[in-house]
Design a protein around this motif. Sequence first.
Motif, PDB file in Angstrom:
ATOM      1  N   THR A 239       0.852  -1.188   0.000  1.00 14.53           N
ATOM      2  CA  THR A 239       0.000   0.000   0.000  1.00 14.53           C
ATOM      3  C   THR A 239       0.882   1.230   0.000  1.00 14.53           C
ATOM      4  N   PRO A 240       0.295   2.371  -0.351  1.00 13.69           N
ATOM      5  CA  PRO A 240       1.078   3.613  -0.369  1.00 13.69           C
ATOM      6  C   PRO A 240       1.734   3.918   0.969  1.00 13.69           C
ATOM      7  N   GLU A 241       1.058   3.570   2.064  1.00 13.05           N
ATOM      8  CA  GLU A 241       1.660   3.883   3.361  1.00 13.05           C
ATOM      9  C   GLU A 241       2.932   3.073   3.580  1.00 13.05           C
ATOM     10  N   ILE A 242       2.828   1.796   3.250  1.00 14.87           N
ATOM     11  CA  ILE A 242       4.003   0.937   3.424  1.00 14.87           C
ATOM     12  C   ILE A 242       5.143   1.434   2.540  1.00 14.87           C
ATOM     13  N   ARG A 243       4.739   1.831   1.321  1.00 11.72           N
ATOM     14  CA  ARG A 243       5.771   2.304   0.404  1.00 11.72           C
ATOM     15  C   ARG A 243       6.479   3.509   0.979  1.00 11.72           C
ATOM     16  N   GLU A 244       5.653   4.400   1.557  1.00 11.51           N
ATOM     17  CA  GLU A 244       6.264   5.609   2.103  1.00 11.51           C
ATOM     18  C   GLU A 244       7.166   5.274   3.282  1.00 11.51           C
ATOM     19  N   ALA A 245       6.708   4.358   4.080  1.00  5.70           N
ATOM     20  CA  ALA A 245       7.517   3.969   5.246  1.00  5.70           C
ATOM     21  C   ALA A 245       8.862   3.398   4.798  1.00  5.70           C
ATOM     22  N   ILE A 246       8.786   2.539   3.805  1.00  5.04           N
ATOM     23  CA  ILE A 246      10.029   1.930   3.317  1.00  5.04           C
ATOM     24  C   ILE A 246      10.910   2.990   2.685  1.00  5.04           C
ATOM     25  N   SER A 247      10.277   3.897   1.969  1.00  2.30           N
ATOM     26  CA  SER A 247      11.043   4.953   1.335  1.00  2.30           C
ATOM     27  C   SER A 247      11.812   5.742   2.397  1.00  2.30           C
ATOM     28  N   LYS A 248      11.110   6.034   3.497  1.00  3.65           N
ATOM     29  CA  LYS A 248      11.795   6.745   4.564  1.00  3.65           C
ATOM     30  C   LYS A 248      12.925   5.906   5.137  1.00  3.65           C
ATOM     31  N   GLN A 249      12.629   4.630   5.291  1.00  5.71           N
ATOM     32  CA  GLN A 249      13.626   3.734   5.892  1.00  5.71           C
ATOM     33  C   GLN A 249      14.886   3.684   5.039  1.00  5.71           C
ATOM     34  N   LEU A 250      14.693   3.657   3.731  1.00  6.05           N
ATOM     35  CA  LEU A 250      15.858   3.610   2.850  1.00  6.05           C
ATOM     36  C   LEU A 250      16.532   4.969   2.743  1.00  6.05           C
ATOM     37  N   GLY A 251      15.883   5.969   3.308  1.00  7.01           N
ATOM     38  CA  GLY A 251      16.482   7.297   3.243  1.00  7.01           C
ATOM     39  C   GLY A 251      16.351   7.940   1.886  1.00  7.01           C
ATOM     40  N   LEU A 252      15.356   7.481   1.110  1.00 11.20           N
ATOM     41  CA  LEU A 252      15.262   8.003  -0.244  1.00 11.20           C
ATOM     42  C   LEU A 252      14.714   9.428  -0.287  1.00 11.20           C
ATOM     43  N   ASP A 253      14.162   9.885   0.831  1.00  6.97           N
ATOM     44  CA  ASP A 253      13.619  11.242   0.795  1.00  6.97           C
ATOM     45  C   ASP A 253      14.716  12.268   1.009  1.00  6.97           C
ATOM     46  N   LYS A 254      15.883  11.805   1.448  1.00  3.89           N
ATOM     47  CA  LYS A 254      16.948  12.760   1.716  1.00  3.89           C
ATOM     48  C   LYS A 254      17.698  13.121   0.443  1.00  3.89           C
ATOM     49  N   PRO A 255      18.406  14.245   0.473  1.00  7.76           N
ATOM     50  CA  PRO A 255      19.167  14.627  -0.716  1.00  7.76           C
ATOM     51  C   PRO A 255      20.238  13.595  -1.048  1.00  7.76           C
ATOM     52  N   PHE A 256      20.637  13.605  -2.312  1.00  9.52           N
ATOM     53  CA  PHE A 256      21.557  12.623  -2.875  1.00  9.52           C
ATOM     54  C   PHE A 256      22.847  12.519  -2.068  1.00  9.52           C
TER      55      PHE A 256
END
Lengths: 309, 337, 338
Positions: free
Chosen positions: C46-63
């Motif tokens: 689900t979108p929530e899980i995706r967002e959580a994982i995205s945060k976990q991988l640190g993908l929201d942070k700058p390169f």
Amino acid sequence: MAATAGDVNRPISPGSLPAPTYEPIVPGERSTPGRLGWWRRVRRTRASAIVGFCALGLILFLAVAGPWISRYDPIKPDPFNITASPSGAHWMGTDQYGRDVFARVVDAARLDLMVAVAITAIALTIGAVVGGLTGYFGGIVDDVVMRVVDILLSFPAFVLAIGITAMLGNETKFVVIAVAIAYTPYFVRLVRSEMLSLREAEYAAAAKCVGNRRLRILGYHLLPNALPPALVQATLTLGWGILDTAGLSFLGVGIRPPTAEWGVLVSDGTQYINSGQWWISVFPGIAILIAVLGFNLVGEWVRDAVARR
Amino acid sequence: MTSRPSALISIHNLTIAFPDETGERFTPVVKDVSLTVGRHEILGLVGESGSGKTQTALAILALTRPPGRVVGGSVLVDGEDVVGMDEAELRRVRGKKAAMIFQSPRTSLNPLMTIGDQIGRVYQRHRGLGKSAARTASLAMLRRVGIAGPERVAASYPHQLSGGMAQRVMIGMMVACGPELLIADEPTTGLDVTIQAQIFDLIQEVQAETGMSVLLITHDLGVVAETCHRVAVMQAGRVVEIAPVAELFARPRHPYTIRLLGALLRPDQPFDLTRETMQVSPETVLEIEGRHYRAVSVDSWAAKGVSTPELVEVGPEHVVLCHVTEVGAPIVAGAST
Amino acid sequence: MSLGRYLLRRLAWSVVTLFGVIVTVFVVTRVLPGDPVLVKAGAYATPEIREAISKQLGLDKPFLVQLITYVGDVLRGDLGESIRSGHPVREDLSNRLPATIELALAALFFAGTSGIPLGIWAAVRRGSWIDGVVHQVAIVGAATPLFWFGLVLIYLFYHLWHIAPAPVGRLATELQPPRDLTGLYTVDALVTGNWTVLRDALAHLALPTFALGFVVMSPFIKMSRSAMLNVLESDYVLAARSLGLSDREIVRQDALKNALVSLLTVTGIVLGYLLAGNVLVETIFSWPGIGYYAWNAITGSDYDAINGFVLVVAIIYVVLNVVIDVAYTLIDPRIRLG
């Protein structure tokens, strides 16, 4: 006592003397130019090069004419004929879906050759351009590029290709890109080192004196002479490309079944080896061996031919 | 025991050829060469690069590099023909009867071995010395060839020596073998002029001391004039003239020799050479009449029934490569390839 | 320059290279098209899980931040976690590394002891039929697909002729591994006197060693032949022969030591082949090394494991090349003394 000018006849120029009367100490063949000449040249070619050309010829022939020779569809399964051993009807037997192995091998020949050519073309082109430019202009750009090349060369090529295809995915184009990326540093280094020695060559300076712009010197004078070693390497790379592509596909990270690719075919038959149905894996492997052998032998011949020039 | 032959080295009709890449055609690089080296004499061997001097010398030690080979003739070293000897017999000859020093001394030494070890093993091999005795002998030899600080040099590696020092080391290794013939193949190429003189002095010293013969290969006629007893001139794989030094410089007969000497620009020439004759090319045919040199037209030359050239005696110990005609008068001809 | 300074410079450069290697792997994992979130979360997230994982991988942070985090992680030894085993990748790899080392060393030993003498023999008998045959062996070896060759060997030696044991690992299933000293079963069994295990381990080692060794033999043959030829045709060998030294003395004293330098170069090349080839060989023989682990990771889409594998292999390669460089300086006085 000086000899007067009139006493001495003109010295005979070398060109007008008759041919020497000395026989060659060890009789050798005289070359016969013309119609028989080309056959002499074939005979003079090393046996291994001839084997190489025949091998390549065979593979090319199969790739081009194969579909007309094999009477079966490489994709259509035939449930009544699964894992049949080689026979008159099926020259290389059938696989677990009843597909004719020969038809599959021939189909894969096309794909593998095209993939190898694509990989080599990309790696050679990028490598030649980058290597030629940095070799010629030098400076900081050269330093940086060579550091990057060194770092890329710290990965064994196959392993780097695994890493890249794993990330990109299982399509043919990704496999080509991955392997090309792995090979490009070799070409960059090769062309650059040729360029470095040629850069100092006299005719470059001469061309400059005449007023040619630097890019022109690079393109028309230097690059064509920097290329021959890279071209020799390219023939070898064609062979390696096949090996690595097949290896990647065998591992499952390259081209996927049911597409016919030699590595895929070998992996198709892996579990059947132990039950005795060897033909599913063995024949595609032999095809790989012949193709790569052909490229390697021809590559050696090209290298000798270039060196002789 | 047969008596020792008078000539130390006797080369008869030696022909050496190299095959091309197909292995079918052979190109002779040494053609029908005959010459001798006497005991205690210094023979100079001159010619341009590619004239076959080095190959002839290598043949004395049967070191012709494969795929080239001796395809005819014999090379007698102290009476024994080295052509066709097997390796074991050759090892008796090399070093003991004849030894060679080469053009680039630094590459003639093993780059990974110290100088001391390299000289030492010659003593171990040829004089049967033990390791420490060999080391002492090596140091003594280094001093003998004029190297200062022999201990330091003995501990160094070839790349740390200058060209002159390396050549002295090579000479030292040679003398350690105690050969009867020293072959020096252009031993001073690339060396400074003053060092060159020193090296040649050293060679002469050693020769005087040990009485060995020397075959000195060079393209430098000045050195020949100063050091050699006799000279052989080679061109395009053939010997064209052999004479004692003074005789050669006074009365050169072969057009090629004349051209070589002409380059020396000696003002007191015993014969007059016009400007035109100085332009003589090796292929020009000249006919000797008294002291004038006449060019002969091709037709009259061919008409005289010319045969393969031979070495013909034209003076005391002086031979020249000529065509001999039916008429009996030698025609001096250049050797064409 | 002195030995010390040369080594220091070399080491400094390899540190830079290692850093570059880490960055490259990062680029490959994050910058290339492909959706790491999709991969980790699965297609049905689900979108929530995706967002959580995205945060976990640190993908929201700058390169750049992602890069620094990654480098930091690697330097601390954190290579992520394997989806399949649940263990840290580093742990998985270090458990399996001894098996790979054992196979690689065995293959290296086989290839070296067969390839080098063959190359030298061909050089000493240059131009003869021996030279031709050896040359062909080298060419065929280089053209043989490794994975296929292993399969053929299994078919012949296990299935058809029943000589080799089943290709399912390092030991027969009923045997216990020897006491863990080096992790290399053969060495450990030898040291502890465990003859049954030693025999069985060697039997299991045989086929994969031969498969890998045969392919890898080719550069040994080629290089040792050309190194030997170079030496045999060199000026100093000519000079040594002119002094009357025997061929055997020359080979031993002059030739071998000089050829050794080239042999080091070959070892470097061969190591590259070995590090790459182990994936294929281990897969076929179910040899529990890092290559087999990588293959399982590939089939299981275990991306942390795959990337960890690539990184570790590259690091090993860089380190080994530094070792070879150091060995060069010890052998060749021209480098040592400047």
